[in-house]
Scaffold this active site. Structure first.
Site, mmCIF file in Angstrom:
data_model
loop_
_atom_site.group_PDB
_atom_site.id
_atom_site.type_symbol
_atom_site.label_atom_id
_atom_site.label_comp_id
_atom_site.label_asym_id
_atom_site.label_seq_id
_atom_site.Cartn_x
_atom_site.Cartn_y
_atom_site.Cartn_z
ATOM 1 N N ARG A 23 0.819 -1.224 0.000
ATOM 2 C CA ARG A 23 0.000 0.000 0.000
ATOM 3 C C ARG A 23 0.851 1.272 0.000
ATOM 4 O O ARG A 23 0.483 2.263 0.616
ATOM 5 C CB ARG A 23 -0.950 0.038 1.214
ATOM 6 N N ARG A 27 -4.005 6.437 0.414
ATOM 7 C CA ARG A 27 -4.588 7.641 1.023
ATOM 8 C C ARG A 27 -3.652 8.464 1.896
ATOM 9 O O ARG A 27 -3.942 9.608 2.206
ATOM 10 C CB ARG A 27 -5.802 7.247 1.849
ATOM 11 N N ARG A 36 -8.214 11.223 -5.928
ATOM 12 C CA ARG A 36 -9.430 10.503 -5.538
ATOM 13 C C ARG A 36 -10.636 11.416 -5.419
ATOM 14 O O ARG A 36 -11.774 10.956 -5.406
ATOM 15 C CB ARG A 36 -9.189 9.749 -4.224
ATOM 16 N N ASP A 72 -6.557 -3.246 -7.281
ATOM 17 C CA ASP A 72 -7.112 -3.798 -6.056
ATOM 18 C C ASP A 72 -7.367 -5.274 -6.299
ATOM 19 O O ASP A 72 -7.602 -5.677 -7.444
ATOM 20 C CB ASP A 72 -8.419 -3.094 -5.667
ATOM 21 N N TYR A 147 -14.208 -12.593 0.568
ATOM 22 C CA TYR A 147 -15.034 -11.430 0.197
ATOM 23 C C TYR A 147 -16.283 -11.872 -0.562
ATOM 24 O O TYR A 147 -17.369 -11.341 -0.366
ATOM 25 C CB TYR A 147 -14.233 -10.440 -0.651
HETATM 26 O O1 CP3 Z 1 0.320 0.375 -3.237
HETATM 27 C C1 CP3 Z 1 -0.186 -0.784 -3.267
HETATM 28 O O2 CP3 Z 1 0.042 -1.645 -2.396
HETATM 29 C C2 CP3 Z 1 -1.022 -1.151 -4.463
HETATM 30 C C3 CP3 Z 1 -2.412 -0.964 -4.318
HETATM 31 C C4 CP3 Z 1 -3.339 -1.933 -3.619
HETATM 32 C C5 CP3 Z 1 -4.663 -1.572 -3.282
HETATM 33 N N1 CP3 Z 1 -5.307 -2.671 -2.815
HETATM 34 C C6 CP3 Z 1 -5.259 -0.235 -3.473
HETATM 35 C C7 CP3 Z 1 -6.349 0.177 -2.575
HETATM 36 C C8 CP3 Z 1 -3.181 -3.274 -3.282
HETATM 37 C C9 CP3 Z 1 -1.948 -4.163 -3.398
HETATM 38 C C10 CP3 Z 1 -4.434 -3.715 -2.763
HETATM 39 C C11 CP3 Z 1 -4.687 -5.097 -2.362
HETATM 40 C C12 CP3 Z 1 -5.804 -5.379 -1.472
HETATM 41 N N2 CP3 Z 1 -7.079 -4.872 -1.499
HETATM 42 C C13 CP3 Z 1 -5.755 -6.380 -0.465
HETATM 43 C C14 CP3 Z 1 -4.578 -7.245 -0.179
HETATM 44 C C15 CP3 Z 1 -3.551 -6.511 0.572
HETATM 45 C C16 CP3 Z 1 -3.925 -6.239 2.004
HETATM 46 O O3 CP3 Z 1 -4.009 -5.068 2.347
HETATM 47 O O4 CP3 Z 1 -4.075 -7.203 2.751
HETATM 48 C C17 CP3 Z 1 -7.012 -6.412 0.148
HETATM 49 C C18 CP3 Z 1 -7.428 -7.293 1.288
HETATM 50 C C19 CP3 Z 1 -7.840 -5.467 -0.529
HETATM 51 C C20 CP3 Z 1 -9.269 -5.174 -0.277
HETATM 52 C C21 CP3 Z 1 -9.441 -3.742 0.041
HETATM 53 N N3 CP3 Z 1 -9.534 -2.747 -0.897
HETATM 54 C C22 CP3 Z 1 -9.418 -3.125 1.315
HETATM 55 C C23 CP3 Z 1 -9.334 -3.857 2.623
HETATM 56 C C24 CP3 Z 1 -9.510 -1.736 1.108
HETATM 57 C C25 CP3 Z 1 -9.424 -0.644 2.134
HETATM 58 C C26 CP3 Z 1 -10.714 -0.116 2.611
HETATM 59 C C27 CP3 Z 1 -10.543 1.188 3.333
HETATM 60 O O5 CP3 Z 1 -11.024 2.196 2.812
HETATM 61 O O6 CP3 Z 1 -9.898 1.199 4.393
HETATM 62 C C28 CP3 Z 1 -9.583 -1.534 -0.283
HETATM 63 C C29 CP3 Z 1 -9.630 -0.240 -0.984
HETATM 64 C C30 CP3 Z 1 -8.287 0.196 -1.466
HETATM 65 N N4 CP3 Z 1 -7.510 -0.526 -2.301
HETATM 66 C C31 CP3 Z 1 -7.650 1.415 -1.167
HETATM 67 C C32 CP3 Z 1 -6.437 1.407 -1.885
HETATM 68 C C33 CP3 Z 1 -5.395 2.497 -1.951
HETATM 69 C C34 CP3 Z 1 -8.229 2.469 -0.223
HETATM 70 C C35 CP3 Z 1 -8.310 3.842 -0.669
HETATM 71 C C36 CP3 Z 1 -9.320 4.276 -1.668
HETATM 72 O O7 CP3 Z 1 -10.523 3.931 -1.583
HETATM 73 O O8 CP3 Z 1 -8.866 5.026 -2.545
#
Ligand code: CP3
Length: 340
Positions: A23, A27, A36, A72, A147
């Protein structure tokens, strides 16, 4: 081309320990938050120029030794015909979750060139422009299944486990269509130019080692072994997986990702010297005063003990409240402490 990260994955000697952060695009970055305001997260993922721009941000701002594709884990799942959204501060939400074999039968195996061409286009653009290796990634079958079955993020994974135990046939079919899709997806990313791949089985630490061995490991192994001929480093990561580390290694990765709940030296003695280890600073430690960040990072490096094959990372993703400057200083600290 800075190839420290790839050499460390192969346990070759390096002039300094490579570092990147899960990540690292997200954000906590003002530039990402600004983007965003104008674009949804899935829109960014589906627009190659935007995905490439966001992927590159942390490489420029932090000086990390690898880029991870901005996407994602749910992007390919949506492309398999699942109606989903990503809710702010919550995560992936599915209004009609998978509840039985009929729902599984509706899932199409992903055909990356047709279903996610925008991802492959972003990879091609990045592979051409970056001067650090690009890590492609996918969610692993268990984490994706959780999920699909829960319909939202979960702590207990009770529905997922009930499904796994009660709907045995449907579970096998679900894990099979996910494994086939993930394998095709990762292969396509490598063919488009990714130089390493990470399989995120973020939530698999909820399972006991015996359940993991029966219900999950064979599918993850099929994916990892199905990538072997591409000869790129394969990273296998999960959270809370201290007791699953050997089984995750046996599934066939050359790099094992560990969170912060297990000491790095102990994790390494569990998986053995034959593999590289990635991790394992507590992401919350980066929110602490600098002396704590410094002490914690040095502790991780001390447990790595200068062995070949350490990739410095957090034990899970960067938290949104993190100061970009703290991450920048952390990258410099790891580089300075390990410079030879
Ligand atoms: O920089 C990086 O690592 C690449 C981007 C990335 C995202 N998601 C962008 C994202 C990666 C590698 C992921 C993988 C991902 N997504 C995982 C596996 C990695 C982990 O964290 O365990 C999982 C479980 C997800 C599912 C998911 N998507 C979650 C839990 C969330 C966060 C929800 C929240 O708002 O707290 C997301 C949304 C997400 N994916 C964001 C980002 C940057 C959040 C910000 C947004 O909505 O712009």
């Amino acid at each position: 081309m800075n190839d420290l990260f790839l050499r460390a994955c192969r346990r070759e000697p390096v002039e300094r320990t490579p570092v990147w952060f899960m990540r690292q695009a997200g954000r906590y970055q003002p530039e990402y938050r600004a983007l965003r305001e104008r674009h949804g997260i899935l829109e960014i993922c589906r627009t190659p120029e935007l995905a490439a721009q966001v992927t590159t941000l942390p490489v420029e701002r932090l000086g990390v030794d690898a880029a991870i594709l901005f996407s994602d884990i749910m992007v390919p799942v949506a492309a398999m015909g699942v109606d989903l959204r990503i809710e702010d501060g919550v995560g992936p939400v599915i209004d009609s979750p998978v509840r039985g074999g009929d729902d599984v039968a509706r899932l199409r195996t992903l055909e990356p060139e047709d279903d996610v061409p925008f991802v492959l286009e972003a990879v091609r653009m990045l592979a051409k422009d970056l001067d650090v290796p690009l890590i492609g990634f996918s969610g692993a079958p268990f984490t994706l299944a959780s999920y699909l079955i829960e319909g939202e993020p979960s702590r207990e994974f009770a529905r997922t486990k009930s499904f796994m135990w009660a709907e045995r046939e449907a579970w096998r079919a679900l894990m099979t269509v996910l494994a086939d899709s993930v394998l095709a997806y990762l292969r396509a990313q490598v063919e488009a130019g990714a130089s390493a791949v990470q399989l995120f089985d973020s939530w698999v630490g909820t399972l006991s080692p015996d359940e993991y061995a029966v219900h999950v490991a064979p599918y993850s192994a099929r994916i990892l072994q199905g990538l072997a001929d591409l000869e790129v480093p394969r990273i296998h990561f999960g959270v809370g997986t201290g007791e699953l580390l050997q089984a995750m290694r046996d599934a066939g990765a050359e790099v094992i990702g560990v969170d912060w709940r297990v000491r790095l030296d102990r994790a390494w003695s569990r998986v053995g010297d034959g593999v590289a280890v990635q991790g394992n600073l507590d992401p919350a430690a980066v929110l602490a005063p600098w002396d704590v960040v410094e002490r914690s990072a040095k502790q991780v490096l001390a447990y790595a003990g200068g062995r070949p094959g350490h990739v410095f990372n957090l034990g899970h993703g960067v938290l949104p409240a993190t100061e970009p400057d703290a991450l920048r200083r952390l990258v410099d600290l790891v580089h300075e402490e390990t410079a030879s």
